[in-house]
Design a protein around this motif. Structure first.
Motif, short mmCIF file in Angstrom:
data_model
loop_
_atom_site.label_atom_id
_atom_site.label_comp_id
_atom_site.label_asym_id
_atom_site.label_seq_id
_atom_site.Cartn_x
_atom_site.Cartn_y
_atom_site.Cartn_z
N ALA A 20 1.09 -1.40 0.14
CA ALA A 20 0.08 -0.14 0.31
C ALA A 20 0.67 1.33 0.13
O ALA A 20 0.49 2.29 -0.53
CB ALA A 20 -1.10 0.03 1.25
N TRP A 23 1.96 2.21 -3.49
CA TRP A 23 1.13 2.93 -4.38
C TRP A 23 0.72 4.34 -3.48
O TRP A 23 0.55 5.19 -4.46
CB TRP A 23 -0.26 2.35 -4.08
CG TRP A 23 -0.61 1.06 -5.07
CD1 TRP A 23 -0.24 -0.38 -4.77
CD2 TRP A 23 -1.01 0.96 -6.40
NE1 TRP A 23 -0.56 -1.09 -5.94
CE2 TRP A 23 -0.88 -0.38 -6.80
CE3 TRP A 23 -1.33 1.97 -7.35
CZ2 TRP A 23 -1.39 -0.43 -8.22
CZ3 TRP A 23 -1.85 1.82 -8.41
CH2 TRP A 23 -1.89 0.51 -9.05
N ALA A 24 0.71 4.46 -2.50
CA ALA A 24 0.73 5.95 -1.90
C ALA A 24 1.75 6.75 -2.29
O ALA A 24 1.74 7.96 -2.61
CB ALA A 24 0.63 5.68 -0.33
N ALA A 27 1.29 7.58 -5.75
CA ALA A 27 0.39 8.69 -6.03
C ALA A 27 0.65 9.91 -5.52
O ALA A 27 0.14 11.20 -6.14
CB ALA A 27 -0.89 8.27 -5.04
N PHE A 55 -3.72 -2.78 -7.31
CA PHE A 55 -4.59 -1.67 -6.42
C PHE A 55 -5.58 -2.05 -5.74
O PHE A 55 -5.75 -1.64 -4.56
CB PHE A 55 -5.03 -0.60 -7.64
CG PHE A 55 -5.71 0.44 -6.88
CD1 PHE A 55 -5.16 1.55 -6.44
CD2 PHE A 55 -7.23 0.39 -7.04
CE1 PHE A 55 -6.07 2.57 -5.79
CE2 PHE A 55 -8.11 1.30 -6.69
CZ PHE A 55 -7.48 2.53 -5.92
N PHE A 59 -6.79 -1.13 -1.85
CA PHE A 59 -7.52 -0.07 -1.82
C PHE A 59 -8.90 -0.31 -2.28
O PHE A 59 -8.98 -1.10 -3.56
CB PHE A 59 -7.10 0.96 -2.50
CG PHE A 59 -5.65 1.61 -1.90
CD1 PHE A 59 -5.65 2.27 -0.56
CD2 PHE A 59 -4.47 1.24 -2.69
CE1 PHE A 59 -4.11 2.68 -0.15
CE2 PHE A 59 -3.26 1.66 -2.09
CZ PHE A 59 -3.20 2.22 -0.80
N ARG A 62 -10.22 5.07 -5.52
CA ARG A 62 -9.40 6.12 -5.66
C ARG A 62 -9.36 6.86 -4.27
O ARG A 62 -8.29 7.45 -4.09
CB ARG A 62 -9.50 6.90 -6.80
CG ARG A 62 -8.74 8.07 -7.13
CD ARG A 62 -9.36 8.52 -8.45
NE ARG A 62 -8.39 9.97 -8.60
CZ ARG A 62 -8.97 11.11 -8.40
NH1 ARG A 62 -9.99 11.27 -7.61
NH2 ARG A 62 -8.03 12.22 -8.43
N LEU A 65 -7.19 5.56 -1.71
CA LEU A 65 -5.69 5.84 -2.16
C LEU A 65 -5.37 7.27 -1.92
O LEU A 65 -4.22 7.54 -1.26
CB LEU A 65 -5.46 5.54 -3.58
CG LEU A 65 -4.12 5.95 -4.10
CD1 LEU A 65 -2.92 4.87 -3.38
CD2 LEU A 65 -4.02 5.47 -5.81
#
Length: 199
Positions: A20, A23-24, A27, A55, A59, A62, A65
């Motif tokens: 995670a 991905w963070a 982002a 993803f 999560f 969106r 996220l």
């Protein structure tokens, strides 16, 4: 949660599974480049070399996220900086080191500028409020350690933070306006001397 995919590197074997946090971080990088609108699952999956399945493993959507990315920004850009600054026992040296660090980082603070530009978004506004309160509160505590009253410490912390934001904005909009080399050192000394001046 959907099953997580394992990234593969063009036939060189499996890569480490995405987290995670991966991905963070992706982002946040996208936000720094193009604001909130740049946070889109498919482009981020391509950037990370994975699929949308990864993803959805982490999560629900969106928005989740974005919330995770904003929490990650708080962790990296505020809490980690404060923790490292705390290694210095002397409060004046701590303040000087903090000023130097955030000034050095301001040239690369495109993410912070992007977040400030999207402060009308409730999620961003809430994160900015938390970060601002934490940063000003921490700097106020340093001034209190140096013997200033609580009210005066808070006032000077707000001035210091305003100077930081102004410096960051200039670094992005008009970088040539900022001093470099020896002039930069004198500038930082003047800022700190002004903040510490009594009477």
């Amino acid at each position: 949660m959907a099953q997580q995919r394992v990234k593969r590197s063009h036939g060189t074997g499996p890569r480490q599974r995405l987290t995670a946090r991966d991905w963070a971080d992706a982002a946040l990088a996208a936000m720094g480049e193009g604001g909130l609108a740049a946070v889109a699952v498919e482009p981020l999956a391509a950037r990370l070399g994975t699929t949308k399945g990864s993803f959805y493993w982490h999560f629900a959507n969106r928005d989740a996220l974005i919330e995770a990315a904003l929490r990650r920004w708080e962790e990296v850009a505020t809490e980690a900086v404060i923790s490292e600054t705390e290694a210095e026992p002397d409060p004046e040296r701590r303040l000087r080191a903090l000023l130097l660090r955030v000034t050095d980082a301001s040239a690369a603070a495109s993410l912070e500028m992007s977040l400030l530009a999207t402060a009308t978004d409730p999620r961003v506004a809430a994160a900015l409020a938390r970060v601002t309160d934490r940063r000003i509160g921490y700097v106020a505590a340093l001034f209190a350690e140096l013997g200033f009253t609580e009210t005066e410490a808070r006032r000077r912390a707000l001035l210091a933070y305003s100077a930081h934001l102004g410096h960051t904005q200039l670094g992005h909009a008009v970088p040539q306006a900022l001093p470099t080399g020896a002039a930069r050192s004198r500038y930082l000394d003047t800022v700190l001397d002004t903040l510490l001046r009594r009477g």
